[in-house]
Design a protein around this motif. Structure first.
Motif, PDB file in Angstrom:
ATOM      1  N   PRO A 121       0.935  -1.258   0.045  1.00  0.00           N
ATOM      2  CA  PRO A 121      -0.230  -0.047  -0.061  1.00  0.00           C
ATOM      3  C   PRO A 121       0.726   1.146  -0.062  1.00  0.00           C
ATOM      4  CG  PRO A 121      -0.957  -1.561   1.408  1.00  0.00           C
ATOM      5  CD  PRO A 121       0.256  -2.221   0.838  1.00  0.00           C
ATOM      6  N   LYS A 122       1.803   1.185   0.658  1.00  0.00           N
ATOM      7  CA  LYS A 122       2.572   2.370   0.947  1.00  0.00           C
ATOM      8  C   LYS A 122       3.320   2.877  -0.504  1.00  0.00           C
ATOM      9  CE  LYS A 122       6.330   4.929   3.390  1.00  0.00           C
ATOM     10  NZ  LYS A 122       7.360   4.573   4.574  1.00  0.00           N
ATOM     11  N   ARG A 123       3.878   1.789  -1.149  1.00  0.00           N
ATOM     12  CA  ARG A 123       4.469   2.083  -2.111  1.00  0.00           C
ATOM     13  C   ARG A 123       3.699   2.351  -3.524  1.00  0.00           C
ATOM     14  NH1 ARG A 123       8.271   3.038  -5.980  1.00  0.00           N
ATOM     15  NH2 ARG A 123       8.480   1.601  -7.797  1.00  0.00           N
ATOM     16  N   LEU A 124       2.479   1.810  -3.593  1.00  0.00           N
ATOM     17  CA  LEU A 124       1.275   2.105  -4.428  1.00  0.00           C
ATOM     18  C   LEU A 124       0.838   3.581  -4.291  1.00  0.00           C
ATOM     19  CD1 LEU A 124      -0.775   1.365  -6.404  1.00  0.00           C
ATOM     20  CD2 LEU A 124      -2.248   0.544  -4.508  1.00  0.00           C
ATOM     21  N   ARG A 125       0.790   4.031  -2.944  1.00  0.00           N
ATOM     22  CA  ARG A 125       0.354   5.544  -2.930  1.00  0.00           C
ATOM     23  C   ARG A 125       1.226   6.355  -3.358  1.00  0.00           C
ATOM     24  NH1 ARG A 125      -2.186   3.244   1.880  1.00  0.00           N
ATOM     25  NH2 ARG A 125      -4.369   3.499   2.117  1.00  0.00           N
ATOM     26  N   GLU A 126       2.637   6.081  -3.136  1.00  0.00           N
ATOM     27  CA  GLU A 126       3.665   7.051  -3.558  1.00  0.00           C
ATOM     28  C   GLU A 126       3.933   6.884  -5.217  1.00  0.00           C
ATOM     29  OE1 GLU A 126       5.601   8.953  -2.037  1.00  0.00           O
ATOM     30  OE2 GLU A 126       4.511   8.634  -0.238  1.00  0.00           O
ATOM     31  N   MET A 127       3.508   5.753  -5.834  1.00  0.00           N
ATOM     32  CA  MET A 127       3.329   5.695  -7.185  1.00  0.00           C
ATOM     33  C   MET A 127       2.267   6.447  -7.767  1.00  0.00           C
ATOM     34  SD  MET A 127       3.880   2.317  -9.729  1.00  0.00           S
ATOM     35  CE  MET A 127       5.408   1.887  -8.827  1.00  0.00           C
ATOM     36  N   LEU A 128       1.077   6.480  -6.910  1.00  0.00           N
ATOM     37  CA  LEU A 128      -0.166   7.066  -7.369  1.00  0.00           C
ATOM     38  C   LEU A 128       0.108   8.620  -7.437  1.00  0.00           C
ATOM     39  CD1 LEU A 128      -3.033   5.158  -6.023  1.00  0.00           C
ATOM     40  CD2 LEU A 128      -2.369   5.132  -8.239  1.00  0.00           C
ATOM     41  N   LYS A 129       0.762   8.909  -6.444  1.00  0.00           N
ATOM     42  CA  LYS A 129       1.213  10.462  -6.431  1.00  0.00           C
ATOM     43  C   LYS A 129       1.944  10.842  -7.668  1.00  0.00           C
ATOM     44  CE  LYS A 129       0.919  10.678  -1.200  1.00  0.00           C
ATOM     45  NZ  LYS A 129       1.632  11.188   0.141  1.00  0.00           N
ATOM     46  N   PHE A 130       2.842  10.107  -7.779  1.00  0.00           N
ATOM     47  CA  PHE A 130       3.805  10.418  -8.951  1.00  0.00           C
ATOM     48  C   PHE A 130       3.120  10.340 -10.104  1.00  0.00           C
ATOM     49  CE2 PHE A 130       6.116   8.129 -12.654  1.00  0.00           C
ATOM     50  CZ  PHE A 130       6.918   9.369 -12.922  1.00  0.00           C
ATOM     51  N   PHE A 131       1.893   9.487 -10.564  1.00  0.00           N
ATOM     52  CA  PHE A 131       1.366   9.441 -11.704  1.00  0.00           C
ATOM     53  C   PHE A 131       0.521  10.775 -11.664  1.00  0.00           C
ATOM     54  CE2 PHE A 131       1.095   4.681 -11.490  1.00  0.00           C
ATOM     55  CZ  PHE A 131       2.324   4.571 -12.321  1.00  0.00           C
ATOM     56  N   TYR A 132      -0.171  11.154 -10.600  1.00  0.00           N
ATOM     57  CA  TYR A 132      -1.076  12.387 -10.416  1.00  0.00           C
ATOM     58  C   TYR A 132      -0.262  13.362 -10.696  1.00  0.00           C
ATOM     59  CZ  TYR A 132      -4.509   9.195  -8.408  1.00  0.00           C
ATOM     60  OH  TYR A 132      -5.310   8.459  -8.094  1.00  0.00           O
ATOM     61  N   ARG A 133       0.829  13.669 -10.155  1.00  0.00           N
ATOM     62  CA  ARG A 133       1.656  14.929 -10.414  1.00  0.00           C
ATOM     63  C   ARG A 133       2.017  15.165 -11.828  1.00  0.00           C
ATOM     64  NH1 ARG A 133       4.870  17.992  -6.171  1.00  0.00           N
ATOM     65  NH2 ARG A 133       5.836  19.932  -7.466  1.00  0.00           N
ATOM     66  N   THR A 165     -14.877   2.611 -15.192  1.00  0.00           N
ATOM     67  CA  THR A 165     -15.786   3.369 -14.272  1.00  0.00           C
ATOM     68  C   THR A 165     -16.313   4.811 -15.129  1.00  0.00           C
ATOM     69  OG1 THR A 165     -14.307   4.513 -12.855  1.00  0.00           O
ATOM     70  CG2 THR A 165     -15.340   2.270 -11.998  1.00  0.00           C
ATOM     71  N   ARG A 166     -15.703   5.028 -16.147  1.00  0.00           N
ATOM     72  CA  ARG A 166     -15.907   6.173 -16.789  1.00  0.00           C
ATOM     73  C   ARG A 166     -15.751   7.587 -15.710  1.00  0.00           C
ATOM     74  NH1 ARG A 166     -17.933   5.263 -21.754  1.00  0.00           N
ATOM     75  NH2 ARG A 166     -18.888   7.484 -21.823  1.00  0.00           N
ATOM     76  N   SER A 167     -15.034   7.399 -14.919  1.00  0.00           N
ATOM     77  CA  SER A 167     -14.879   8.521 -14.156  1.00  0.00           C
ATOM     78  C   SER A 167     -13.562   9.289 -14.248  1.00  0.00           C
ATOM     79  CB  SER A 167     -14.988   8.209 -12.745  1.00  0.00           C
ATOM     80  OG  SER A 167     -14.336   6.987 -12.384  1.00  0.00           O
ATOM     81  N   ILE A 168     -13.369  10.377 -13.737  1.00  0.00           N
ATOM     82  CA  ILE A 168     -12.156  11.293 -13.585  1.00  0.00           C
ATOM     83  C   ILE A 168     -11.464  11.413 -12.214  1.00  0.00           C
ATOM     84  CG2 ILE A 168     -11.237  13.127 -14.662  1.00  0.00           C
ATOM     85  CD1 ILE A 168     -13.375  13.359 -16.505  1.00  0.00           C
ATOM     86  N   ALA A 169     -10.225  11.266 -12.296  1.00  0.00           N
ATOM     87  CA  ALA A 169      -9.517  11.509 -11.115  1.00  0.00           C
ATOM     88  C   ALA A 169      -9.347  13.098 -11.177  1.00  0.00           C
ATOM     89  CB  ALA A 169      -8.327  10.720 -10.896  1.00  0.00           C
ATOM     90  N   GLU A 170      -9.292  13.786 -10.013  1.00  0.00           N
ATOM     91  CA  GLU A 170      -9.214  15.450  -9.985  1.00  0.00           C
ATOM     92  C   GLU A 170      -7.857  15.772 -10.732  1.00  0.00           C
ATOM     93  OE1 GLU A 170      -7.011  18.614  -8.843  1.00  0.00           O
ATOM     94  OE2 GLU A 170      -6.775  17.155  -7.577  1.00  0.00           O
ATOM     95  N   PRO A 171      -6.630  15.192 -10.541  1.00  0.00           N
ATOM     96  CA  PRO A 171      -5.562  15.537 -11.254  1.00  0.00           C
ATOM     97  C   PRO A 171      -5.612  15.380 -12.792  1.00  0.00           C
ATOM     98  CG  PRO A 171      -4.895  14.302  -9.124  1.00  0.00           C
ATOM     99  CD  PRO A 171      -6.241  14.114  -9.564  1.00  0.00           C
ATOM    100  N   GLU A 172      -6.494  14.520 -13.014  1.00  0.00           N
ATOM    101  CA  GLU A 172      -6.678  14.106 -14.559  1.00  0.00           C
ATOM    102  C   GLU A 172      -7.450  15.099 -15.268  1.00  0.00           C
ATOM    103  OE1 GLU A 172      -7.303   9.892 -16.875  1.00  0.00           O
ATOM    104  OE2 GLU A 172      -8.528  10.408 -15.010  1.00  0.00           O
ATOM    105  N   ALA A 173      -8.241  15.797 -14.605  1.00  0.00           N
ATOM    106  CA  ALA A 173      -9.426  16.733 -15.417  1.00  0.00           C
ATOM    107  C   ALA A 173      -8.486  17.683 -16.249  1.00  0.00           C
ATOM    108  CB  ALA A 173      -9.906  17.466 -14.401  1.00  0.00           C
ATOM    109  N   GLY A 174      -7.633  18.538 -15.934  1.00  0.00           N
ATOM    110  CA  GLY A 174      -6.967  19.446 -16.456  1.00  0.00           C
ATOM    111  C   GLY A 174      -6.129  18.701 -17.706  1.00  0.00           C
ATOM    112  N   ASN A 175      -5.530  17.695 -17.545  1.00  0.00           N
ATOM    113  CA  ASN A 175      -4.826  16.985 -18.343  1.00  0.00           C
ATOM    114  C   ASN A 175      -5.682  16.586 -19.552  1.00  0.00           C
ATOM    115  OD1 ASN A 175      -3.762  14.322 -19.653  1.00  0.00           O
ATOM    116  ND2 ASN A 175      -1.860  14.838 -18.595  1.00  0.00           N
ATOM    117  N   LEU A 176      -6.776  16.049 -19.321  1.00  0.00           N
ATOM    118  CA  LEU A 176      -7.553  15.806 -20.442  1.00  0.00           C
ATOM    119  C   LEU A 176      -8.156  16.751 -21.147  1.00  0.00           C
ATOM    120  CD1 LEU A 176      -9.730  12.656 -18.433  1.00  0.00           C
ATOM    121  CD2 LEU A 176      -7.795  12.394 -20.428  1.00  0.00           C
ATOM    122  N   ALA A 177      -8.626  17.856 -20.496  1.00  0.00           N
ATOM    123  CA  ALA A 177      -9.016  18.920 -21.189  1.00  0.00           C
ATOM    124  C   ALA A 177      -8.052  19.549 -22.249  1.00  0.00           C
ATOM    125  CB  ALA A 177      -9.489  20.048 -20.028  1.00  0.00           C
TER     126      ALA A 177
END
Length: 633
Positions: A121-133, A165-177
């Motif tokens: 879990p800790k490694r996963l959360r850090e990797m997700l932060k990297f993706f989001y940033r 789930t056809r949904s958007i994570a908040e850090p992804e919204a600007g990127n997609l737009a």
């Protein structure tokens, strides 16, 4: 920035806190309107929904003085703009997503689905932060931005789960737009504004900054302060964008404001904080007409005494002629906000609090501990039976792993059959997903998911045609299994409105209130978290709970929990936070603190304990003032 902006007149306005950057933008809007520009052609972007409220009020007052009508000016956040762009039918087809951000409780299901990758879990959360940033900084434009193997596989799983789930994570919204507008010239013209102005440029993400650039067709004006880069709404604010803006726009006009119009105490405090080695220095001086005076210090013995002291100070200020709307109280957390609002109301002073985080939470693995989230999910299903994210949540509540294994199998099936989650659930209910006797993978959790799906369909049918409180109570009854159950108070507060309480309207309303919280405090004291002072311009600012443990956090004082390098980063972040508040008050800056509390309270509130003493048989803790008190005093 790769887009052609040669025909756009661009301007950058920089200056320290309190130097009038927002006022300069407001005056520019009024000037545009006075020169005959249509209000509908002007877009103002602010860092937070509450800052939008403040900007709108100030613009209205300025427009009245200038004798122009600013009612048609669009004042919004980059996040809202991104979702509007992504709501185009073509954008939905292109992205495969609905313009719907995940709420906090929905993010828990995404995390459970990501855990199937096998990472700790800790490694996963850090990797997700990297993706989001990386998404917010458009790093994914480089095809080689990910390392082959684990990193690329986990990122692919994340994108697959969001698409499922056809949904958007908040850090992804600007990127997609941004990527959608870059690839669709027609969409860019549809969403363009002749004149775009951006306040607090350093507090929005790089994707949001690029989005503003893409929608401007004639003029683009940004305002910011490098030293005030604090995360307030957008994930990963991008201070470097202020300099990149000038690099990308050759010949841009550059204006530096140096006269700080804050009260003398706030200006002096901001100047001291800028002298901190951790800060990027900005030259500014106190305006000659700044109100003289020192910071007012309120000191109380116990936390409850502090709440009363703040309320008495504000009540006296209001009695002296100050409007409640001209007073803002900044708090370290929700506990302080709620108690200060309670004390203000008891003192007959109108007050409203802005939430410090989304209020709907709980343990999704235990149905009894997440009733509000389950009721809101059920409402989503009634409003839209094809809401994939709602079905994902509905079929996961009450299971220790949120039925993530079953969902992983459904996702694989959906990919094979070119279907979505809803279609896969329908196939499962019709028996099309029946597994061979030895195919264990396909049947893990399938029975639980199938039962939940059938229950969801029954709920949708039973709630058909209902509205308002009757609908919410019917949903609560189905969720809890209790005859005559009523919806939790938080659900009613989030969903009900003065008009249109259909399922669809209430679903849209609660999501907006969770993801874009703001309050109309035109006639009340505004009580906000520390960082949400951004974009506000109170005459009097009270900074409450200014003690060690709240700012800096308790971990900062423990080398075992926070190594030296992280301590330095934490100090720099907190210095920016305090600096961002210090120069906001135009008339009076007030700092409030308490000195003592019980050991139990100190532990629960994560306060830094100076020392412990026995008082009347009870262990009491001495709580030290914030490390930043000296700069403000």
């Amino acid at each position: 920035m790769s887009q052609d902006t040669s025909q756009v007149k661009v301007t950058r306005i920089v200056g320290g806190v309190g130097c009038g950057k927002t006022q300069e933008l407001i005056e520019r809007v009024c000037s545009l309107l006075s020169n005959g520009e249509k209000a509908e052609s002007v877009l103002a972007l602010c860092a937070t929904p509450q800052a939008c409220e403040s900007f709108t009020l100030r613009l209205g007052a300025a427009a009245k003085v200038a004798d122009v009508n600013a009612d048609g000016v669009t004042v919004t956040t980059p996040r809202a703009l991104a979702l509007e762009v992504l709501s185009d039918a073509e954008a939905v087809r292109w992205s495969g997503r609905e313009p719907r951000l995940l709420t906090a409780y929905e993010e828990l299901f995404l995390l459970e689905d990501m855990k199937t990758c096998g990472l700790r879990p800790k490694r996963l959360r850090e990797m997700l932060k990297f993706f989001y940033r990386s998404w917010t900084e458009l790093a994914d434009a480089d095809p080689n931005w990910l390392l082959a193997g684990e990193e690329a596989n986990v990122h692919a799983l994340l994108k697959a789960n969001l698409a499922f789930t056809r949904s958007i994570a908040e850090p992804e919204a600007g990127n997609l737009a941004v990527n959608y507008l870059r690839g669709h010239a027609g969409a860019r013209s549809t969403h363009s504004f002749a004149h775009v102005l951006v306040d607090d440029y350093q507090r929005i993400s790089r994707a949001s900054q690029l989005l503003a650039d893409l929608v401007a067709s004639e003029t683009l004006t940004i305002a910011g302060d490098r030293a005030a880069c604090v995360q307030v709404y957008d994930s990963y604010p991008y201070a470097a964008g202020l300099d990149e803006f000038m690099d990308a726009h050759e010949g841009a006009e550059d204006i530096e404001l140096s006269a700080c119009h804050a009260c003398a105490a706030g200006a002096a405090g901001a100047a001291k904080l800028l002298a901190d080695p951790a800060m990027q220095s900005i030259a500014f001086h106190t305006a000659e007409d700044a109100v003289a005076g020192q910071t007012t210090m309120l000191e109380a013995t116990l936390p409850e005494d502090e709440f009363g002291a703040v309320a008495r100070f504000v009540a006296d200020a209001v009695a002296g002629g100050m409007s409640p709307a001209d007073v803002t109280v900044a708090t370290p957390n929700g506990v302080w906000s709620r108690n200060i609002v309670k004390a203000l109301l008891a003192a007959k002073v109108p007050a409203q609090a802005l939430a410090d985080r989304q209020p709907v939470r709980g343990d999704i693995r235990d149905n009894e501990r997440c009733v509000p989230a389950r009721v809101l999910t059920a409402l989503d299903l009634v409003a839209d039976p094809d809401n994939a994210m709602a079905w994902r949540c509905w079929c996961g509540y009450g299971d220790w792993l949120a039925n993530s294994s079953a969902m992983a199998n459904l996702r694989k099936y959906a990919a094979e059959q070119d279907k979505d989650l809803v279609g896969s659930l329908r196939d499962m209910a019709n028996g099309a997903l029946a597994a061979d006797e030895g195919d264990a993978d396909r049947i893990v959790g399938a029975q639980r998911v199938g039962a939940a799906y059938e229950a969801g369909l029954a709920l949708i049918e039973s709630a058909s045609g209902l509205e308002g409180t009757a609908l919410l109570d019917k949903v609560a009854e189905a969720v809890t299994g209790e005859k005559g159950a009523t919806a939790p108070g938080i659900v009613s507060a989030l969903c009900l409105g003065e008009q249109d309480n259909s399922a669809a309207a209430m679903a849209e309303r609660f999501r907006s209130r969770l993801l874009a919280p703001h309050i109309d405090a035109a006639s009340a004291v505004l009580v906000v978290p520390y960082d949400q002072v951004a974009g506000l311009s109170p005459k009097a600012l009270v900074i409450a709970g200014f003690v060690n443990g709240f700012i800096p956090c308790r971990e900062y004082f423990d080398g075992a929990e926070m190594p030296l390098d992280k301590q330095e980063k934490e100090h720099a972040k907190d210095a920016r936070r305090v600096y961002s508040m210090a120069g906001k008050a135009s008339k009076q800056l007030v700092v409030s603190r308490f000195t003592t509390t019980s050991l139990e309270t100190a532990g629960v509130m994560k306060l830094h304990i100076g020392r412990i003493r026995l008082q009347d048989g009870k262990r009491m803790c001495v709580i030290e003032p914030s490390n930043f008190t000296e700069q403000l005093a």
